[in-house]
Design an enzyme around this catalytic site. Structure first.
Site, PDB file in Angstrom:
ATOM      1  N   LYS A 181      -0.029   4.271  -0.409  1.00 41.22           N
ATOM      2  CA  LYS A 181      -0.731   5.450   0.119  1.00 41.22           C
ATOM      3  C   LYS A 181      -0.538   6.651  -0.820  1.00 41.22           C
ATOM      4  CE  LYS A 181       0.049   3.527   4.669  1.00 41.22           C
ATOM      5  NZ  LYS A 181      -0.202   3.660   6.074  1.00 41.22           N
ATOM      6  N   GLU A 197      -7.217   4.598   7.640  1.00 45.23           N
ATOM      7  CA  GLU A 197      -7.026   6.027   7.312  1.00 45.23           C
ATOM      8  C   GLU A 197      -8.272   6.583   6.623  1.00 45.23           C
ATOM      9  OE1 GLU A 197      -3.313   5.504   5.256  1.00 45.23           O
ATOM     10  OE2 GLU A 197      -2.318   5.095   7.161  1.00 45.23           O
ATOM     11  N   GLY A 213       1.921   2.314  10.789  1.00 43.13           N
ATOM     12  CA  GLY A 213       2.843   3.436  10.619  1.00 43.13           C
ATOM     13  C   GLY A 213       3.489   3.898  11.912  1.00 43.13           C
ATOM     14  N   ASN A 254       0.858  -1.191   0.000  1.00 50.47           N
ATOM     15  CA  ASN A 254       0.000   0.000   0.000  1.00 50.47           C
ATOM     16  C   ASN A 254       0.894   1.241   0.000  1.00 50.47           C
ATOM     17  OD1 ASN A 254      -1.942   1.935   0.325  1.00 50.47           O
ATOM     18  ND2 ASN A 254      -2.406   1.441   2.457  1.00 50.47           N
ATOM     19  N   SER A 280       3.038  -2.125  10.559  1.00 48.38           N
ATOM     20  CA  SER A 280       4.491  -2.102  10.750  1.00 48.38           C
ATOM     21  C   SER A 280       5.164  -3.444  10.444  1.00 48.38           C
ATOM     22  CB  SER A 280       4.842  -1.611  12.157  1.00 48.38           C
ATOM     23  OG  SER A 280       4.375  -0.290  12.343  1.00 48.38           O
ATOM     24  N   HIS A 316      -9.749   0.954   4.719  1.00 48.64           N
ATOM     25  CA  HIS A 316      -8.466   1.174   5.411  1.00 48.64           C
ATOM     26  C   HIS A 316      -8.727   2.147   6.566  1.00 48.64           C
ATOM     27  CE1 HIS A 316      -4.386   2.438   6.279  1.00 48.64           C
ATOM     28  NE2 HIS A 316      -3.971   1.366   5.626  1.00 48.64           N
ATOM     29  N   GLU A 327      -5.769  -5.140  10.726  1.00 48.29           N
ATOM     30  CA  GLU A 327      -4.769  -4.084  10.926  1.00 48.29           C
ATOM     31  C   GLU A 327      -5.085  -3.333  12.216  1.00 48.29           C
ATOM     32  OE1 GLU A 327      -2.706  -2.848   7.107  1.00 48.29           O
ATOM     33  OE2 GLU A 327      -4.495  -1.631   7.206  1.00 48.29           O
TER      34      GLU A 327
END
Ligand code: PEP
Length: 246
Positions: free
Chosen positions: A13, A97, A167, A11, A203, A95, A161
């Site tokens: 992003k 985000e 991140g 990904n 991560s 996701h 996730e």
């Protein structure tokens, strides 16, 4: 060993593709970690602007989001039908985000997944708890609620996730991740339990990939930061191939 084929999803992003990802693989595709491999699935998720480049370079590509409606007055969005036309084979749905920055609800995420399936694009659907939810002991109930909104009887991929691991450099331990993956698998319809792939994301790096990917209920990884570093992504792909060849 499970019959589920390992899937490694990069990904990117809101970042440009690593330059080497777009270079033609000379003969042996496995020389370029982003290119298709014979033993495992590798998929890249570039920005919408870069999709045509990754498709043209022969990479199995996906959209980071797709709107369920085919077309219309939805400024700034792109539809699943458009992703299909652009050559996408996968799409990320929900996701964290997007759940956070675009207020996507469980119902929105489910509608995306269904629309992706209708377009014959394979949805990778992200679920996972925040640190606050985990600290309160709600990790499993949050994941269960997110999961129950989804078309679980269909051919989908789940990505667990934990939001606190994305991140941040903090990874769920292999035992923590395996425990949650086994829990998720137990909630799938009986006839999907052996078939549905469950990826881990948060991560994942070269130095933890092998241990995570070796867990019996972890069928691959969704990789953000490390997927932008070709050498490190190459190490993760090698770890996946090594496990598959065992
Ligand atoms: C992600 O973007 O889904 C992700 C897991 O990111 P990172 O690997 O950087 O934690």
């Amino acid at each position: 060993m499970s019959s589920r084929r390992l899937l490694l999803a990069a990904n990117w992003k809101m970042n440009p593709p690593p330059a080497s990802a777009l270079q033609a693989a000379m003969g042996d595709h496995s020389a370029n970690p982003y290119h298709p491999h014979s033993d495992i699935d590798v998929v890249v998720f570039p920005t919408f602007l870069d999709l045509h480049k990754t498709v043209a370079a022969g990479l199995v590509s996906g959209g980071q989001y797709g709107r369920p409606e085919n077309a219309g007055a939805y400024s700034g969005d792109i539809s699943m039908a458009m992703l299909k036309t652009a050559g996408c084979r996968y799409v990320l749905c929900g996701h964290s985000e997007r759940r956070e920055n675009h207020n996507e609800s469980d119902a929105d995420v489910a509608a995306q997944a269904v629309a992706g399936l209708e377009q014959k694009i394979h949805p990778i659907i992200c679920i996972g708890e925040t640190l606050e939810e985990r600290d309160k002991g709600h990790a499993e109930s949050v994941v269960k609620k997110q999961l129950n909104a989804l078309p679980l009887e269909s051919d989908i991929t789940i990505a667990y996730e934990p939001v606190w691991a994305i991140g941040t450099g903090k990874t769920a331990s292999a035992a923590q991740a395996q425990g949650m993956h086994a829990f998720i698998r137990s909630l799938l319809p009986k006839d999907r339990q052996e078939k549905t792939r469950i990826l881990y994301g948060g991560s994942v790096k070269a130095d933890n990939a092998e241990e995570l990917l070796s867990q019996p209920d972890i069928d691959g990884a969704l990789i953000g930061g490390a997927s932008l570093r070709p050498e490190e992504f190459g190490e993760i792909v090698k770890a996946g191939e090594k496990i598959t060849q065992k």
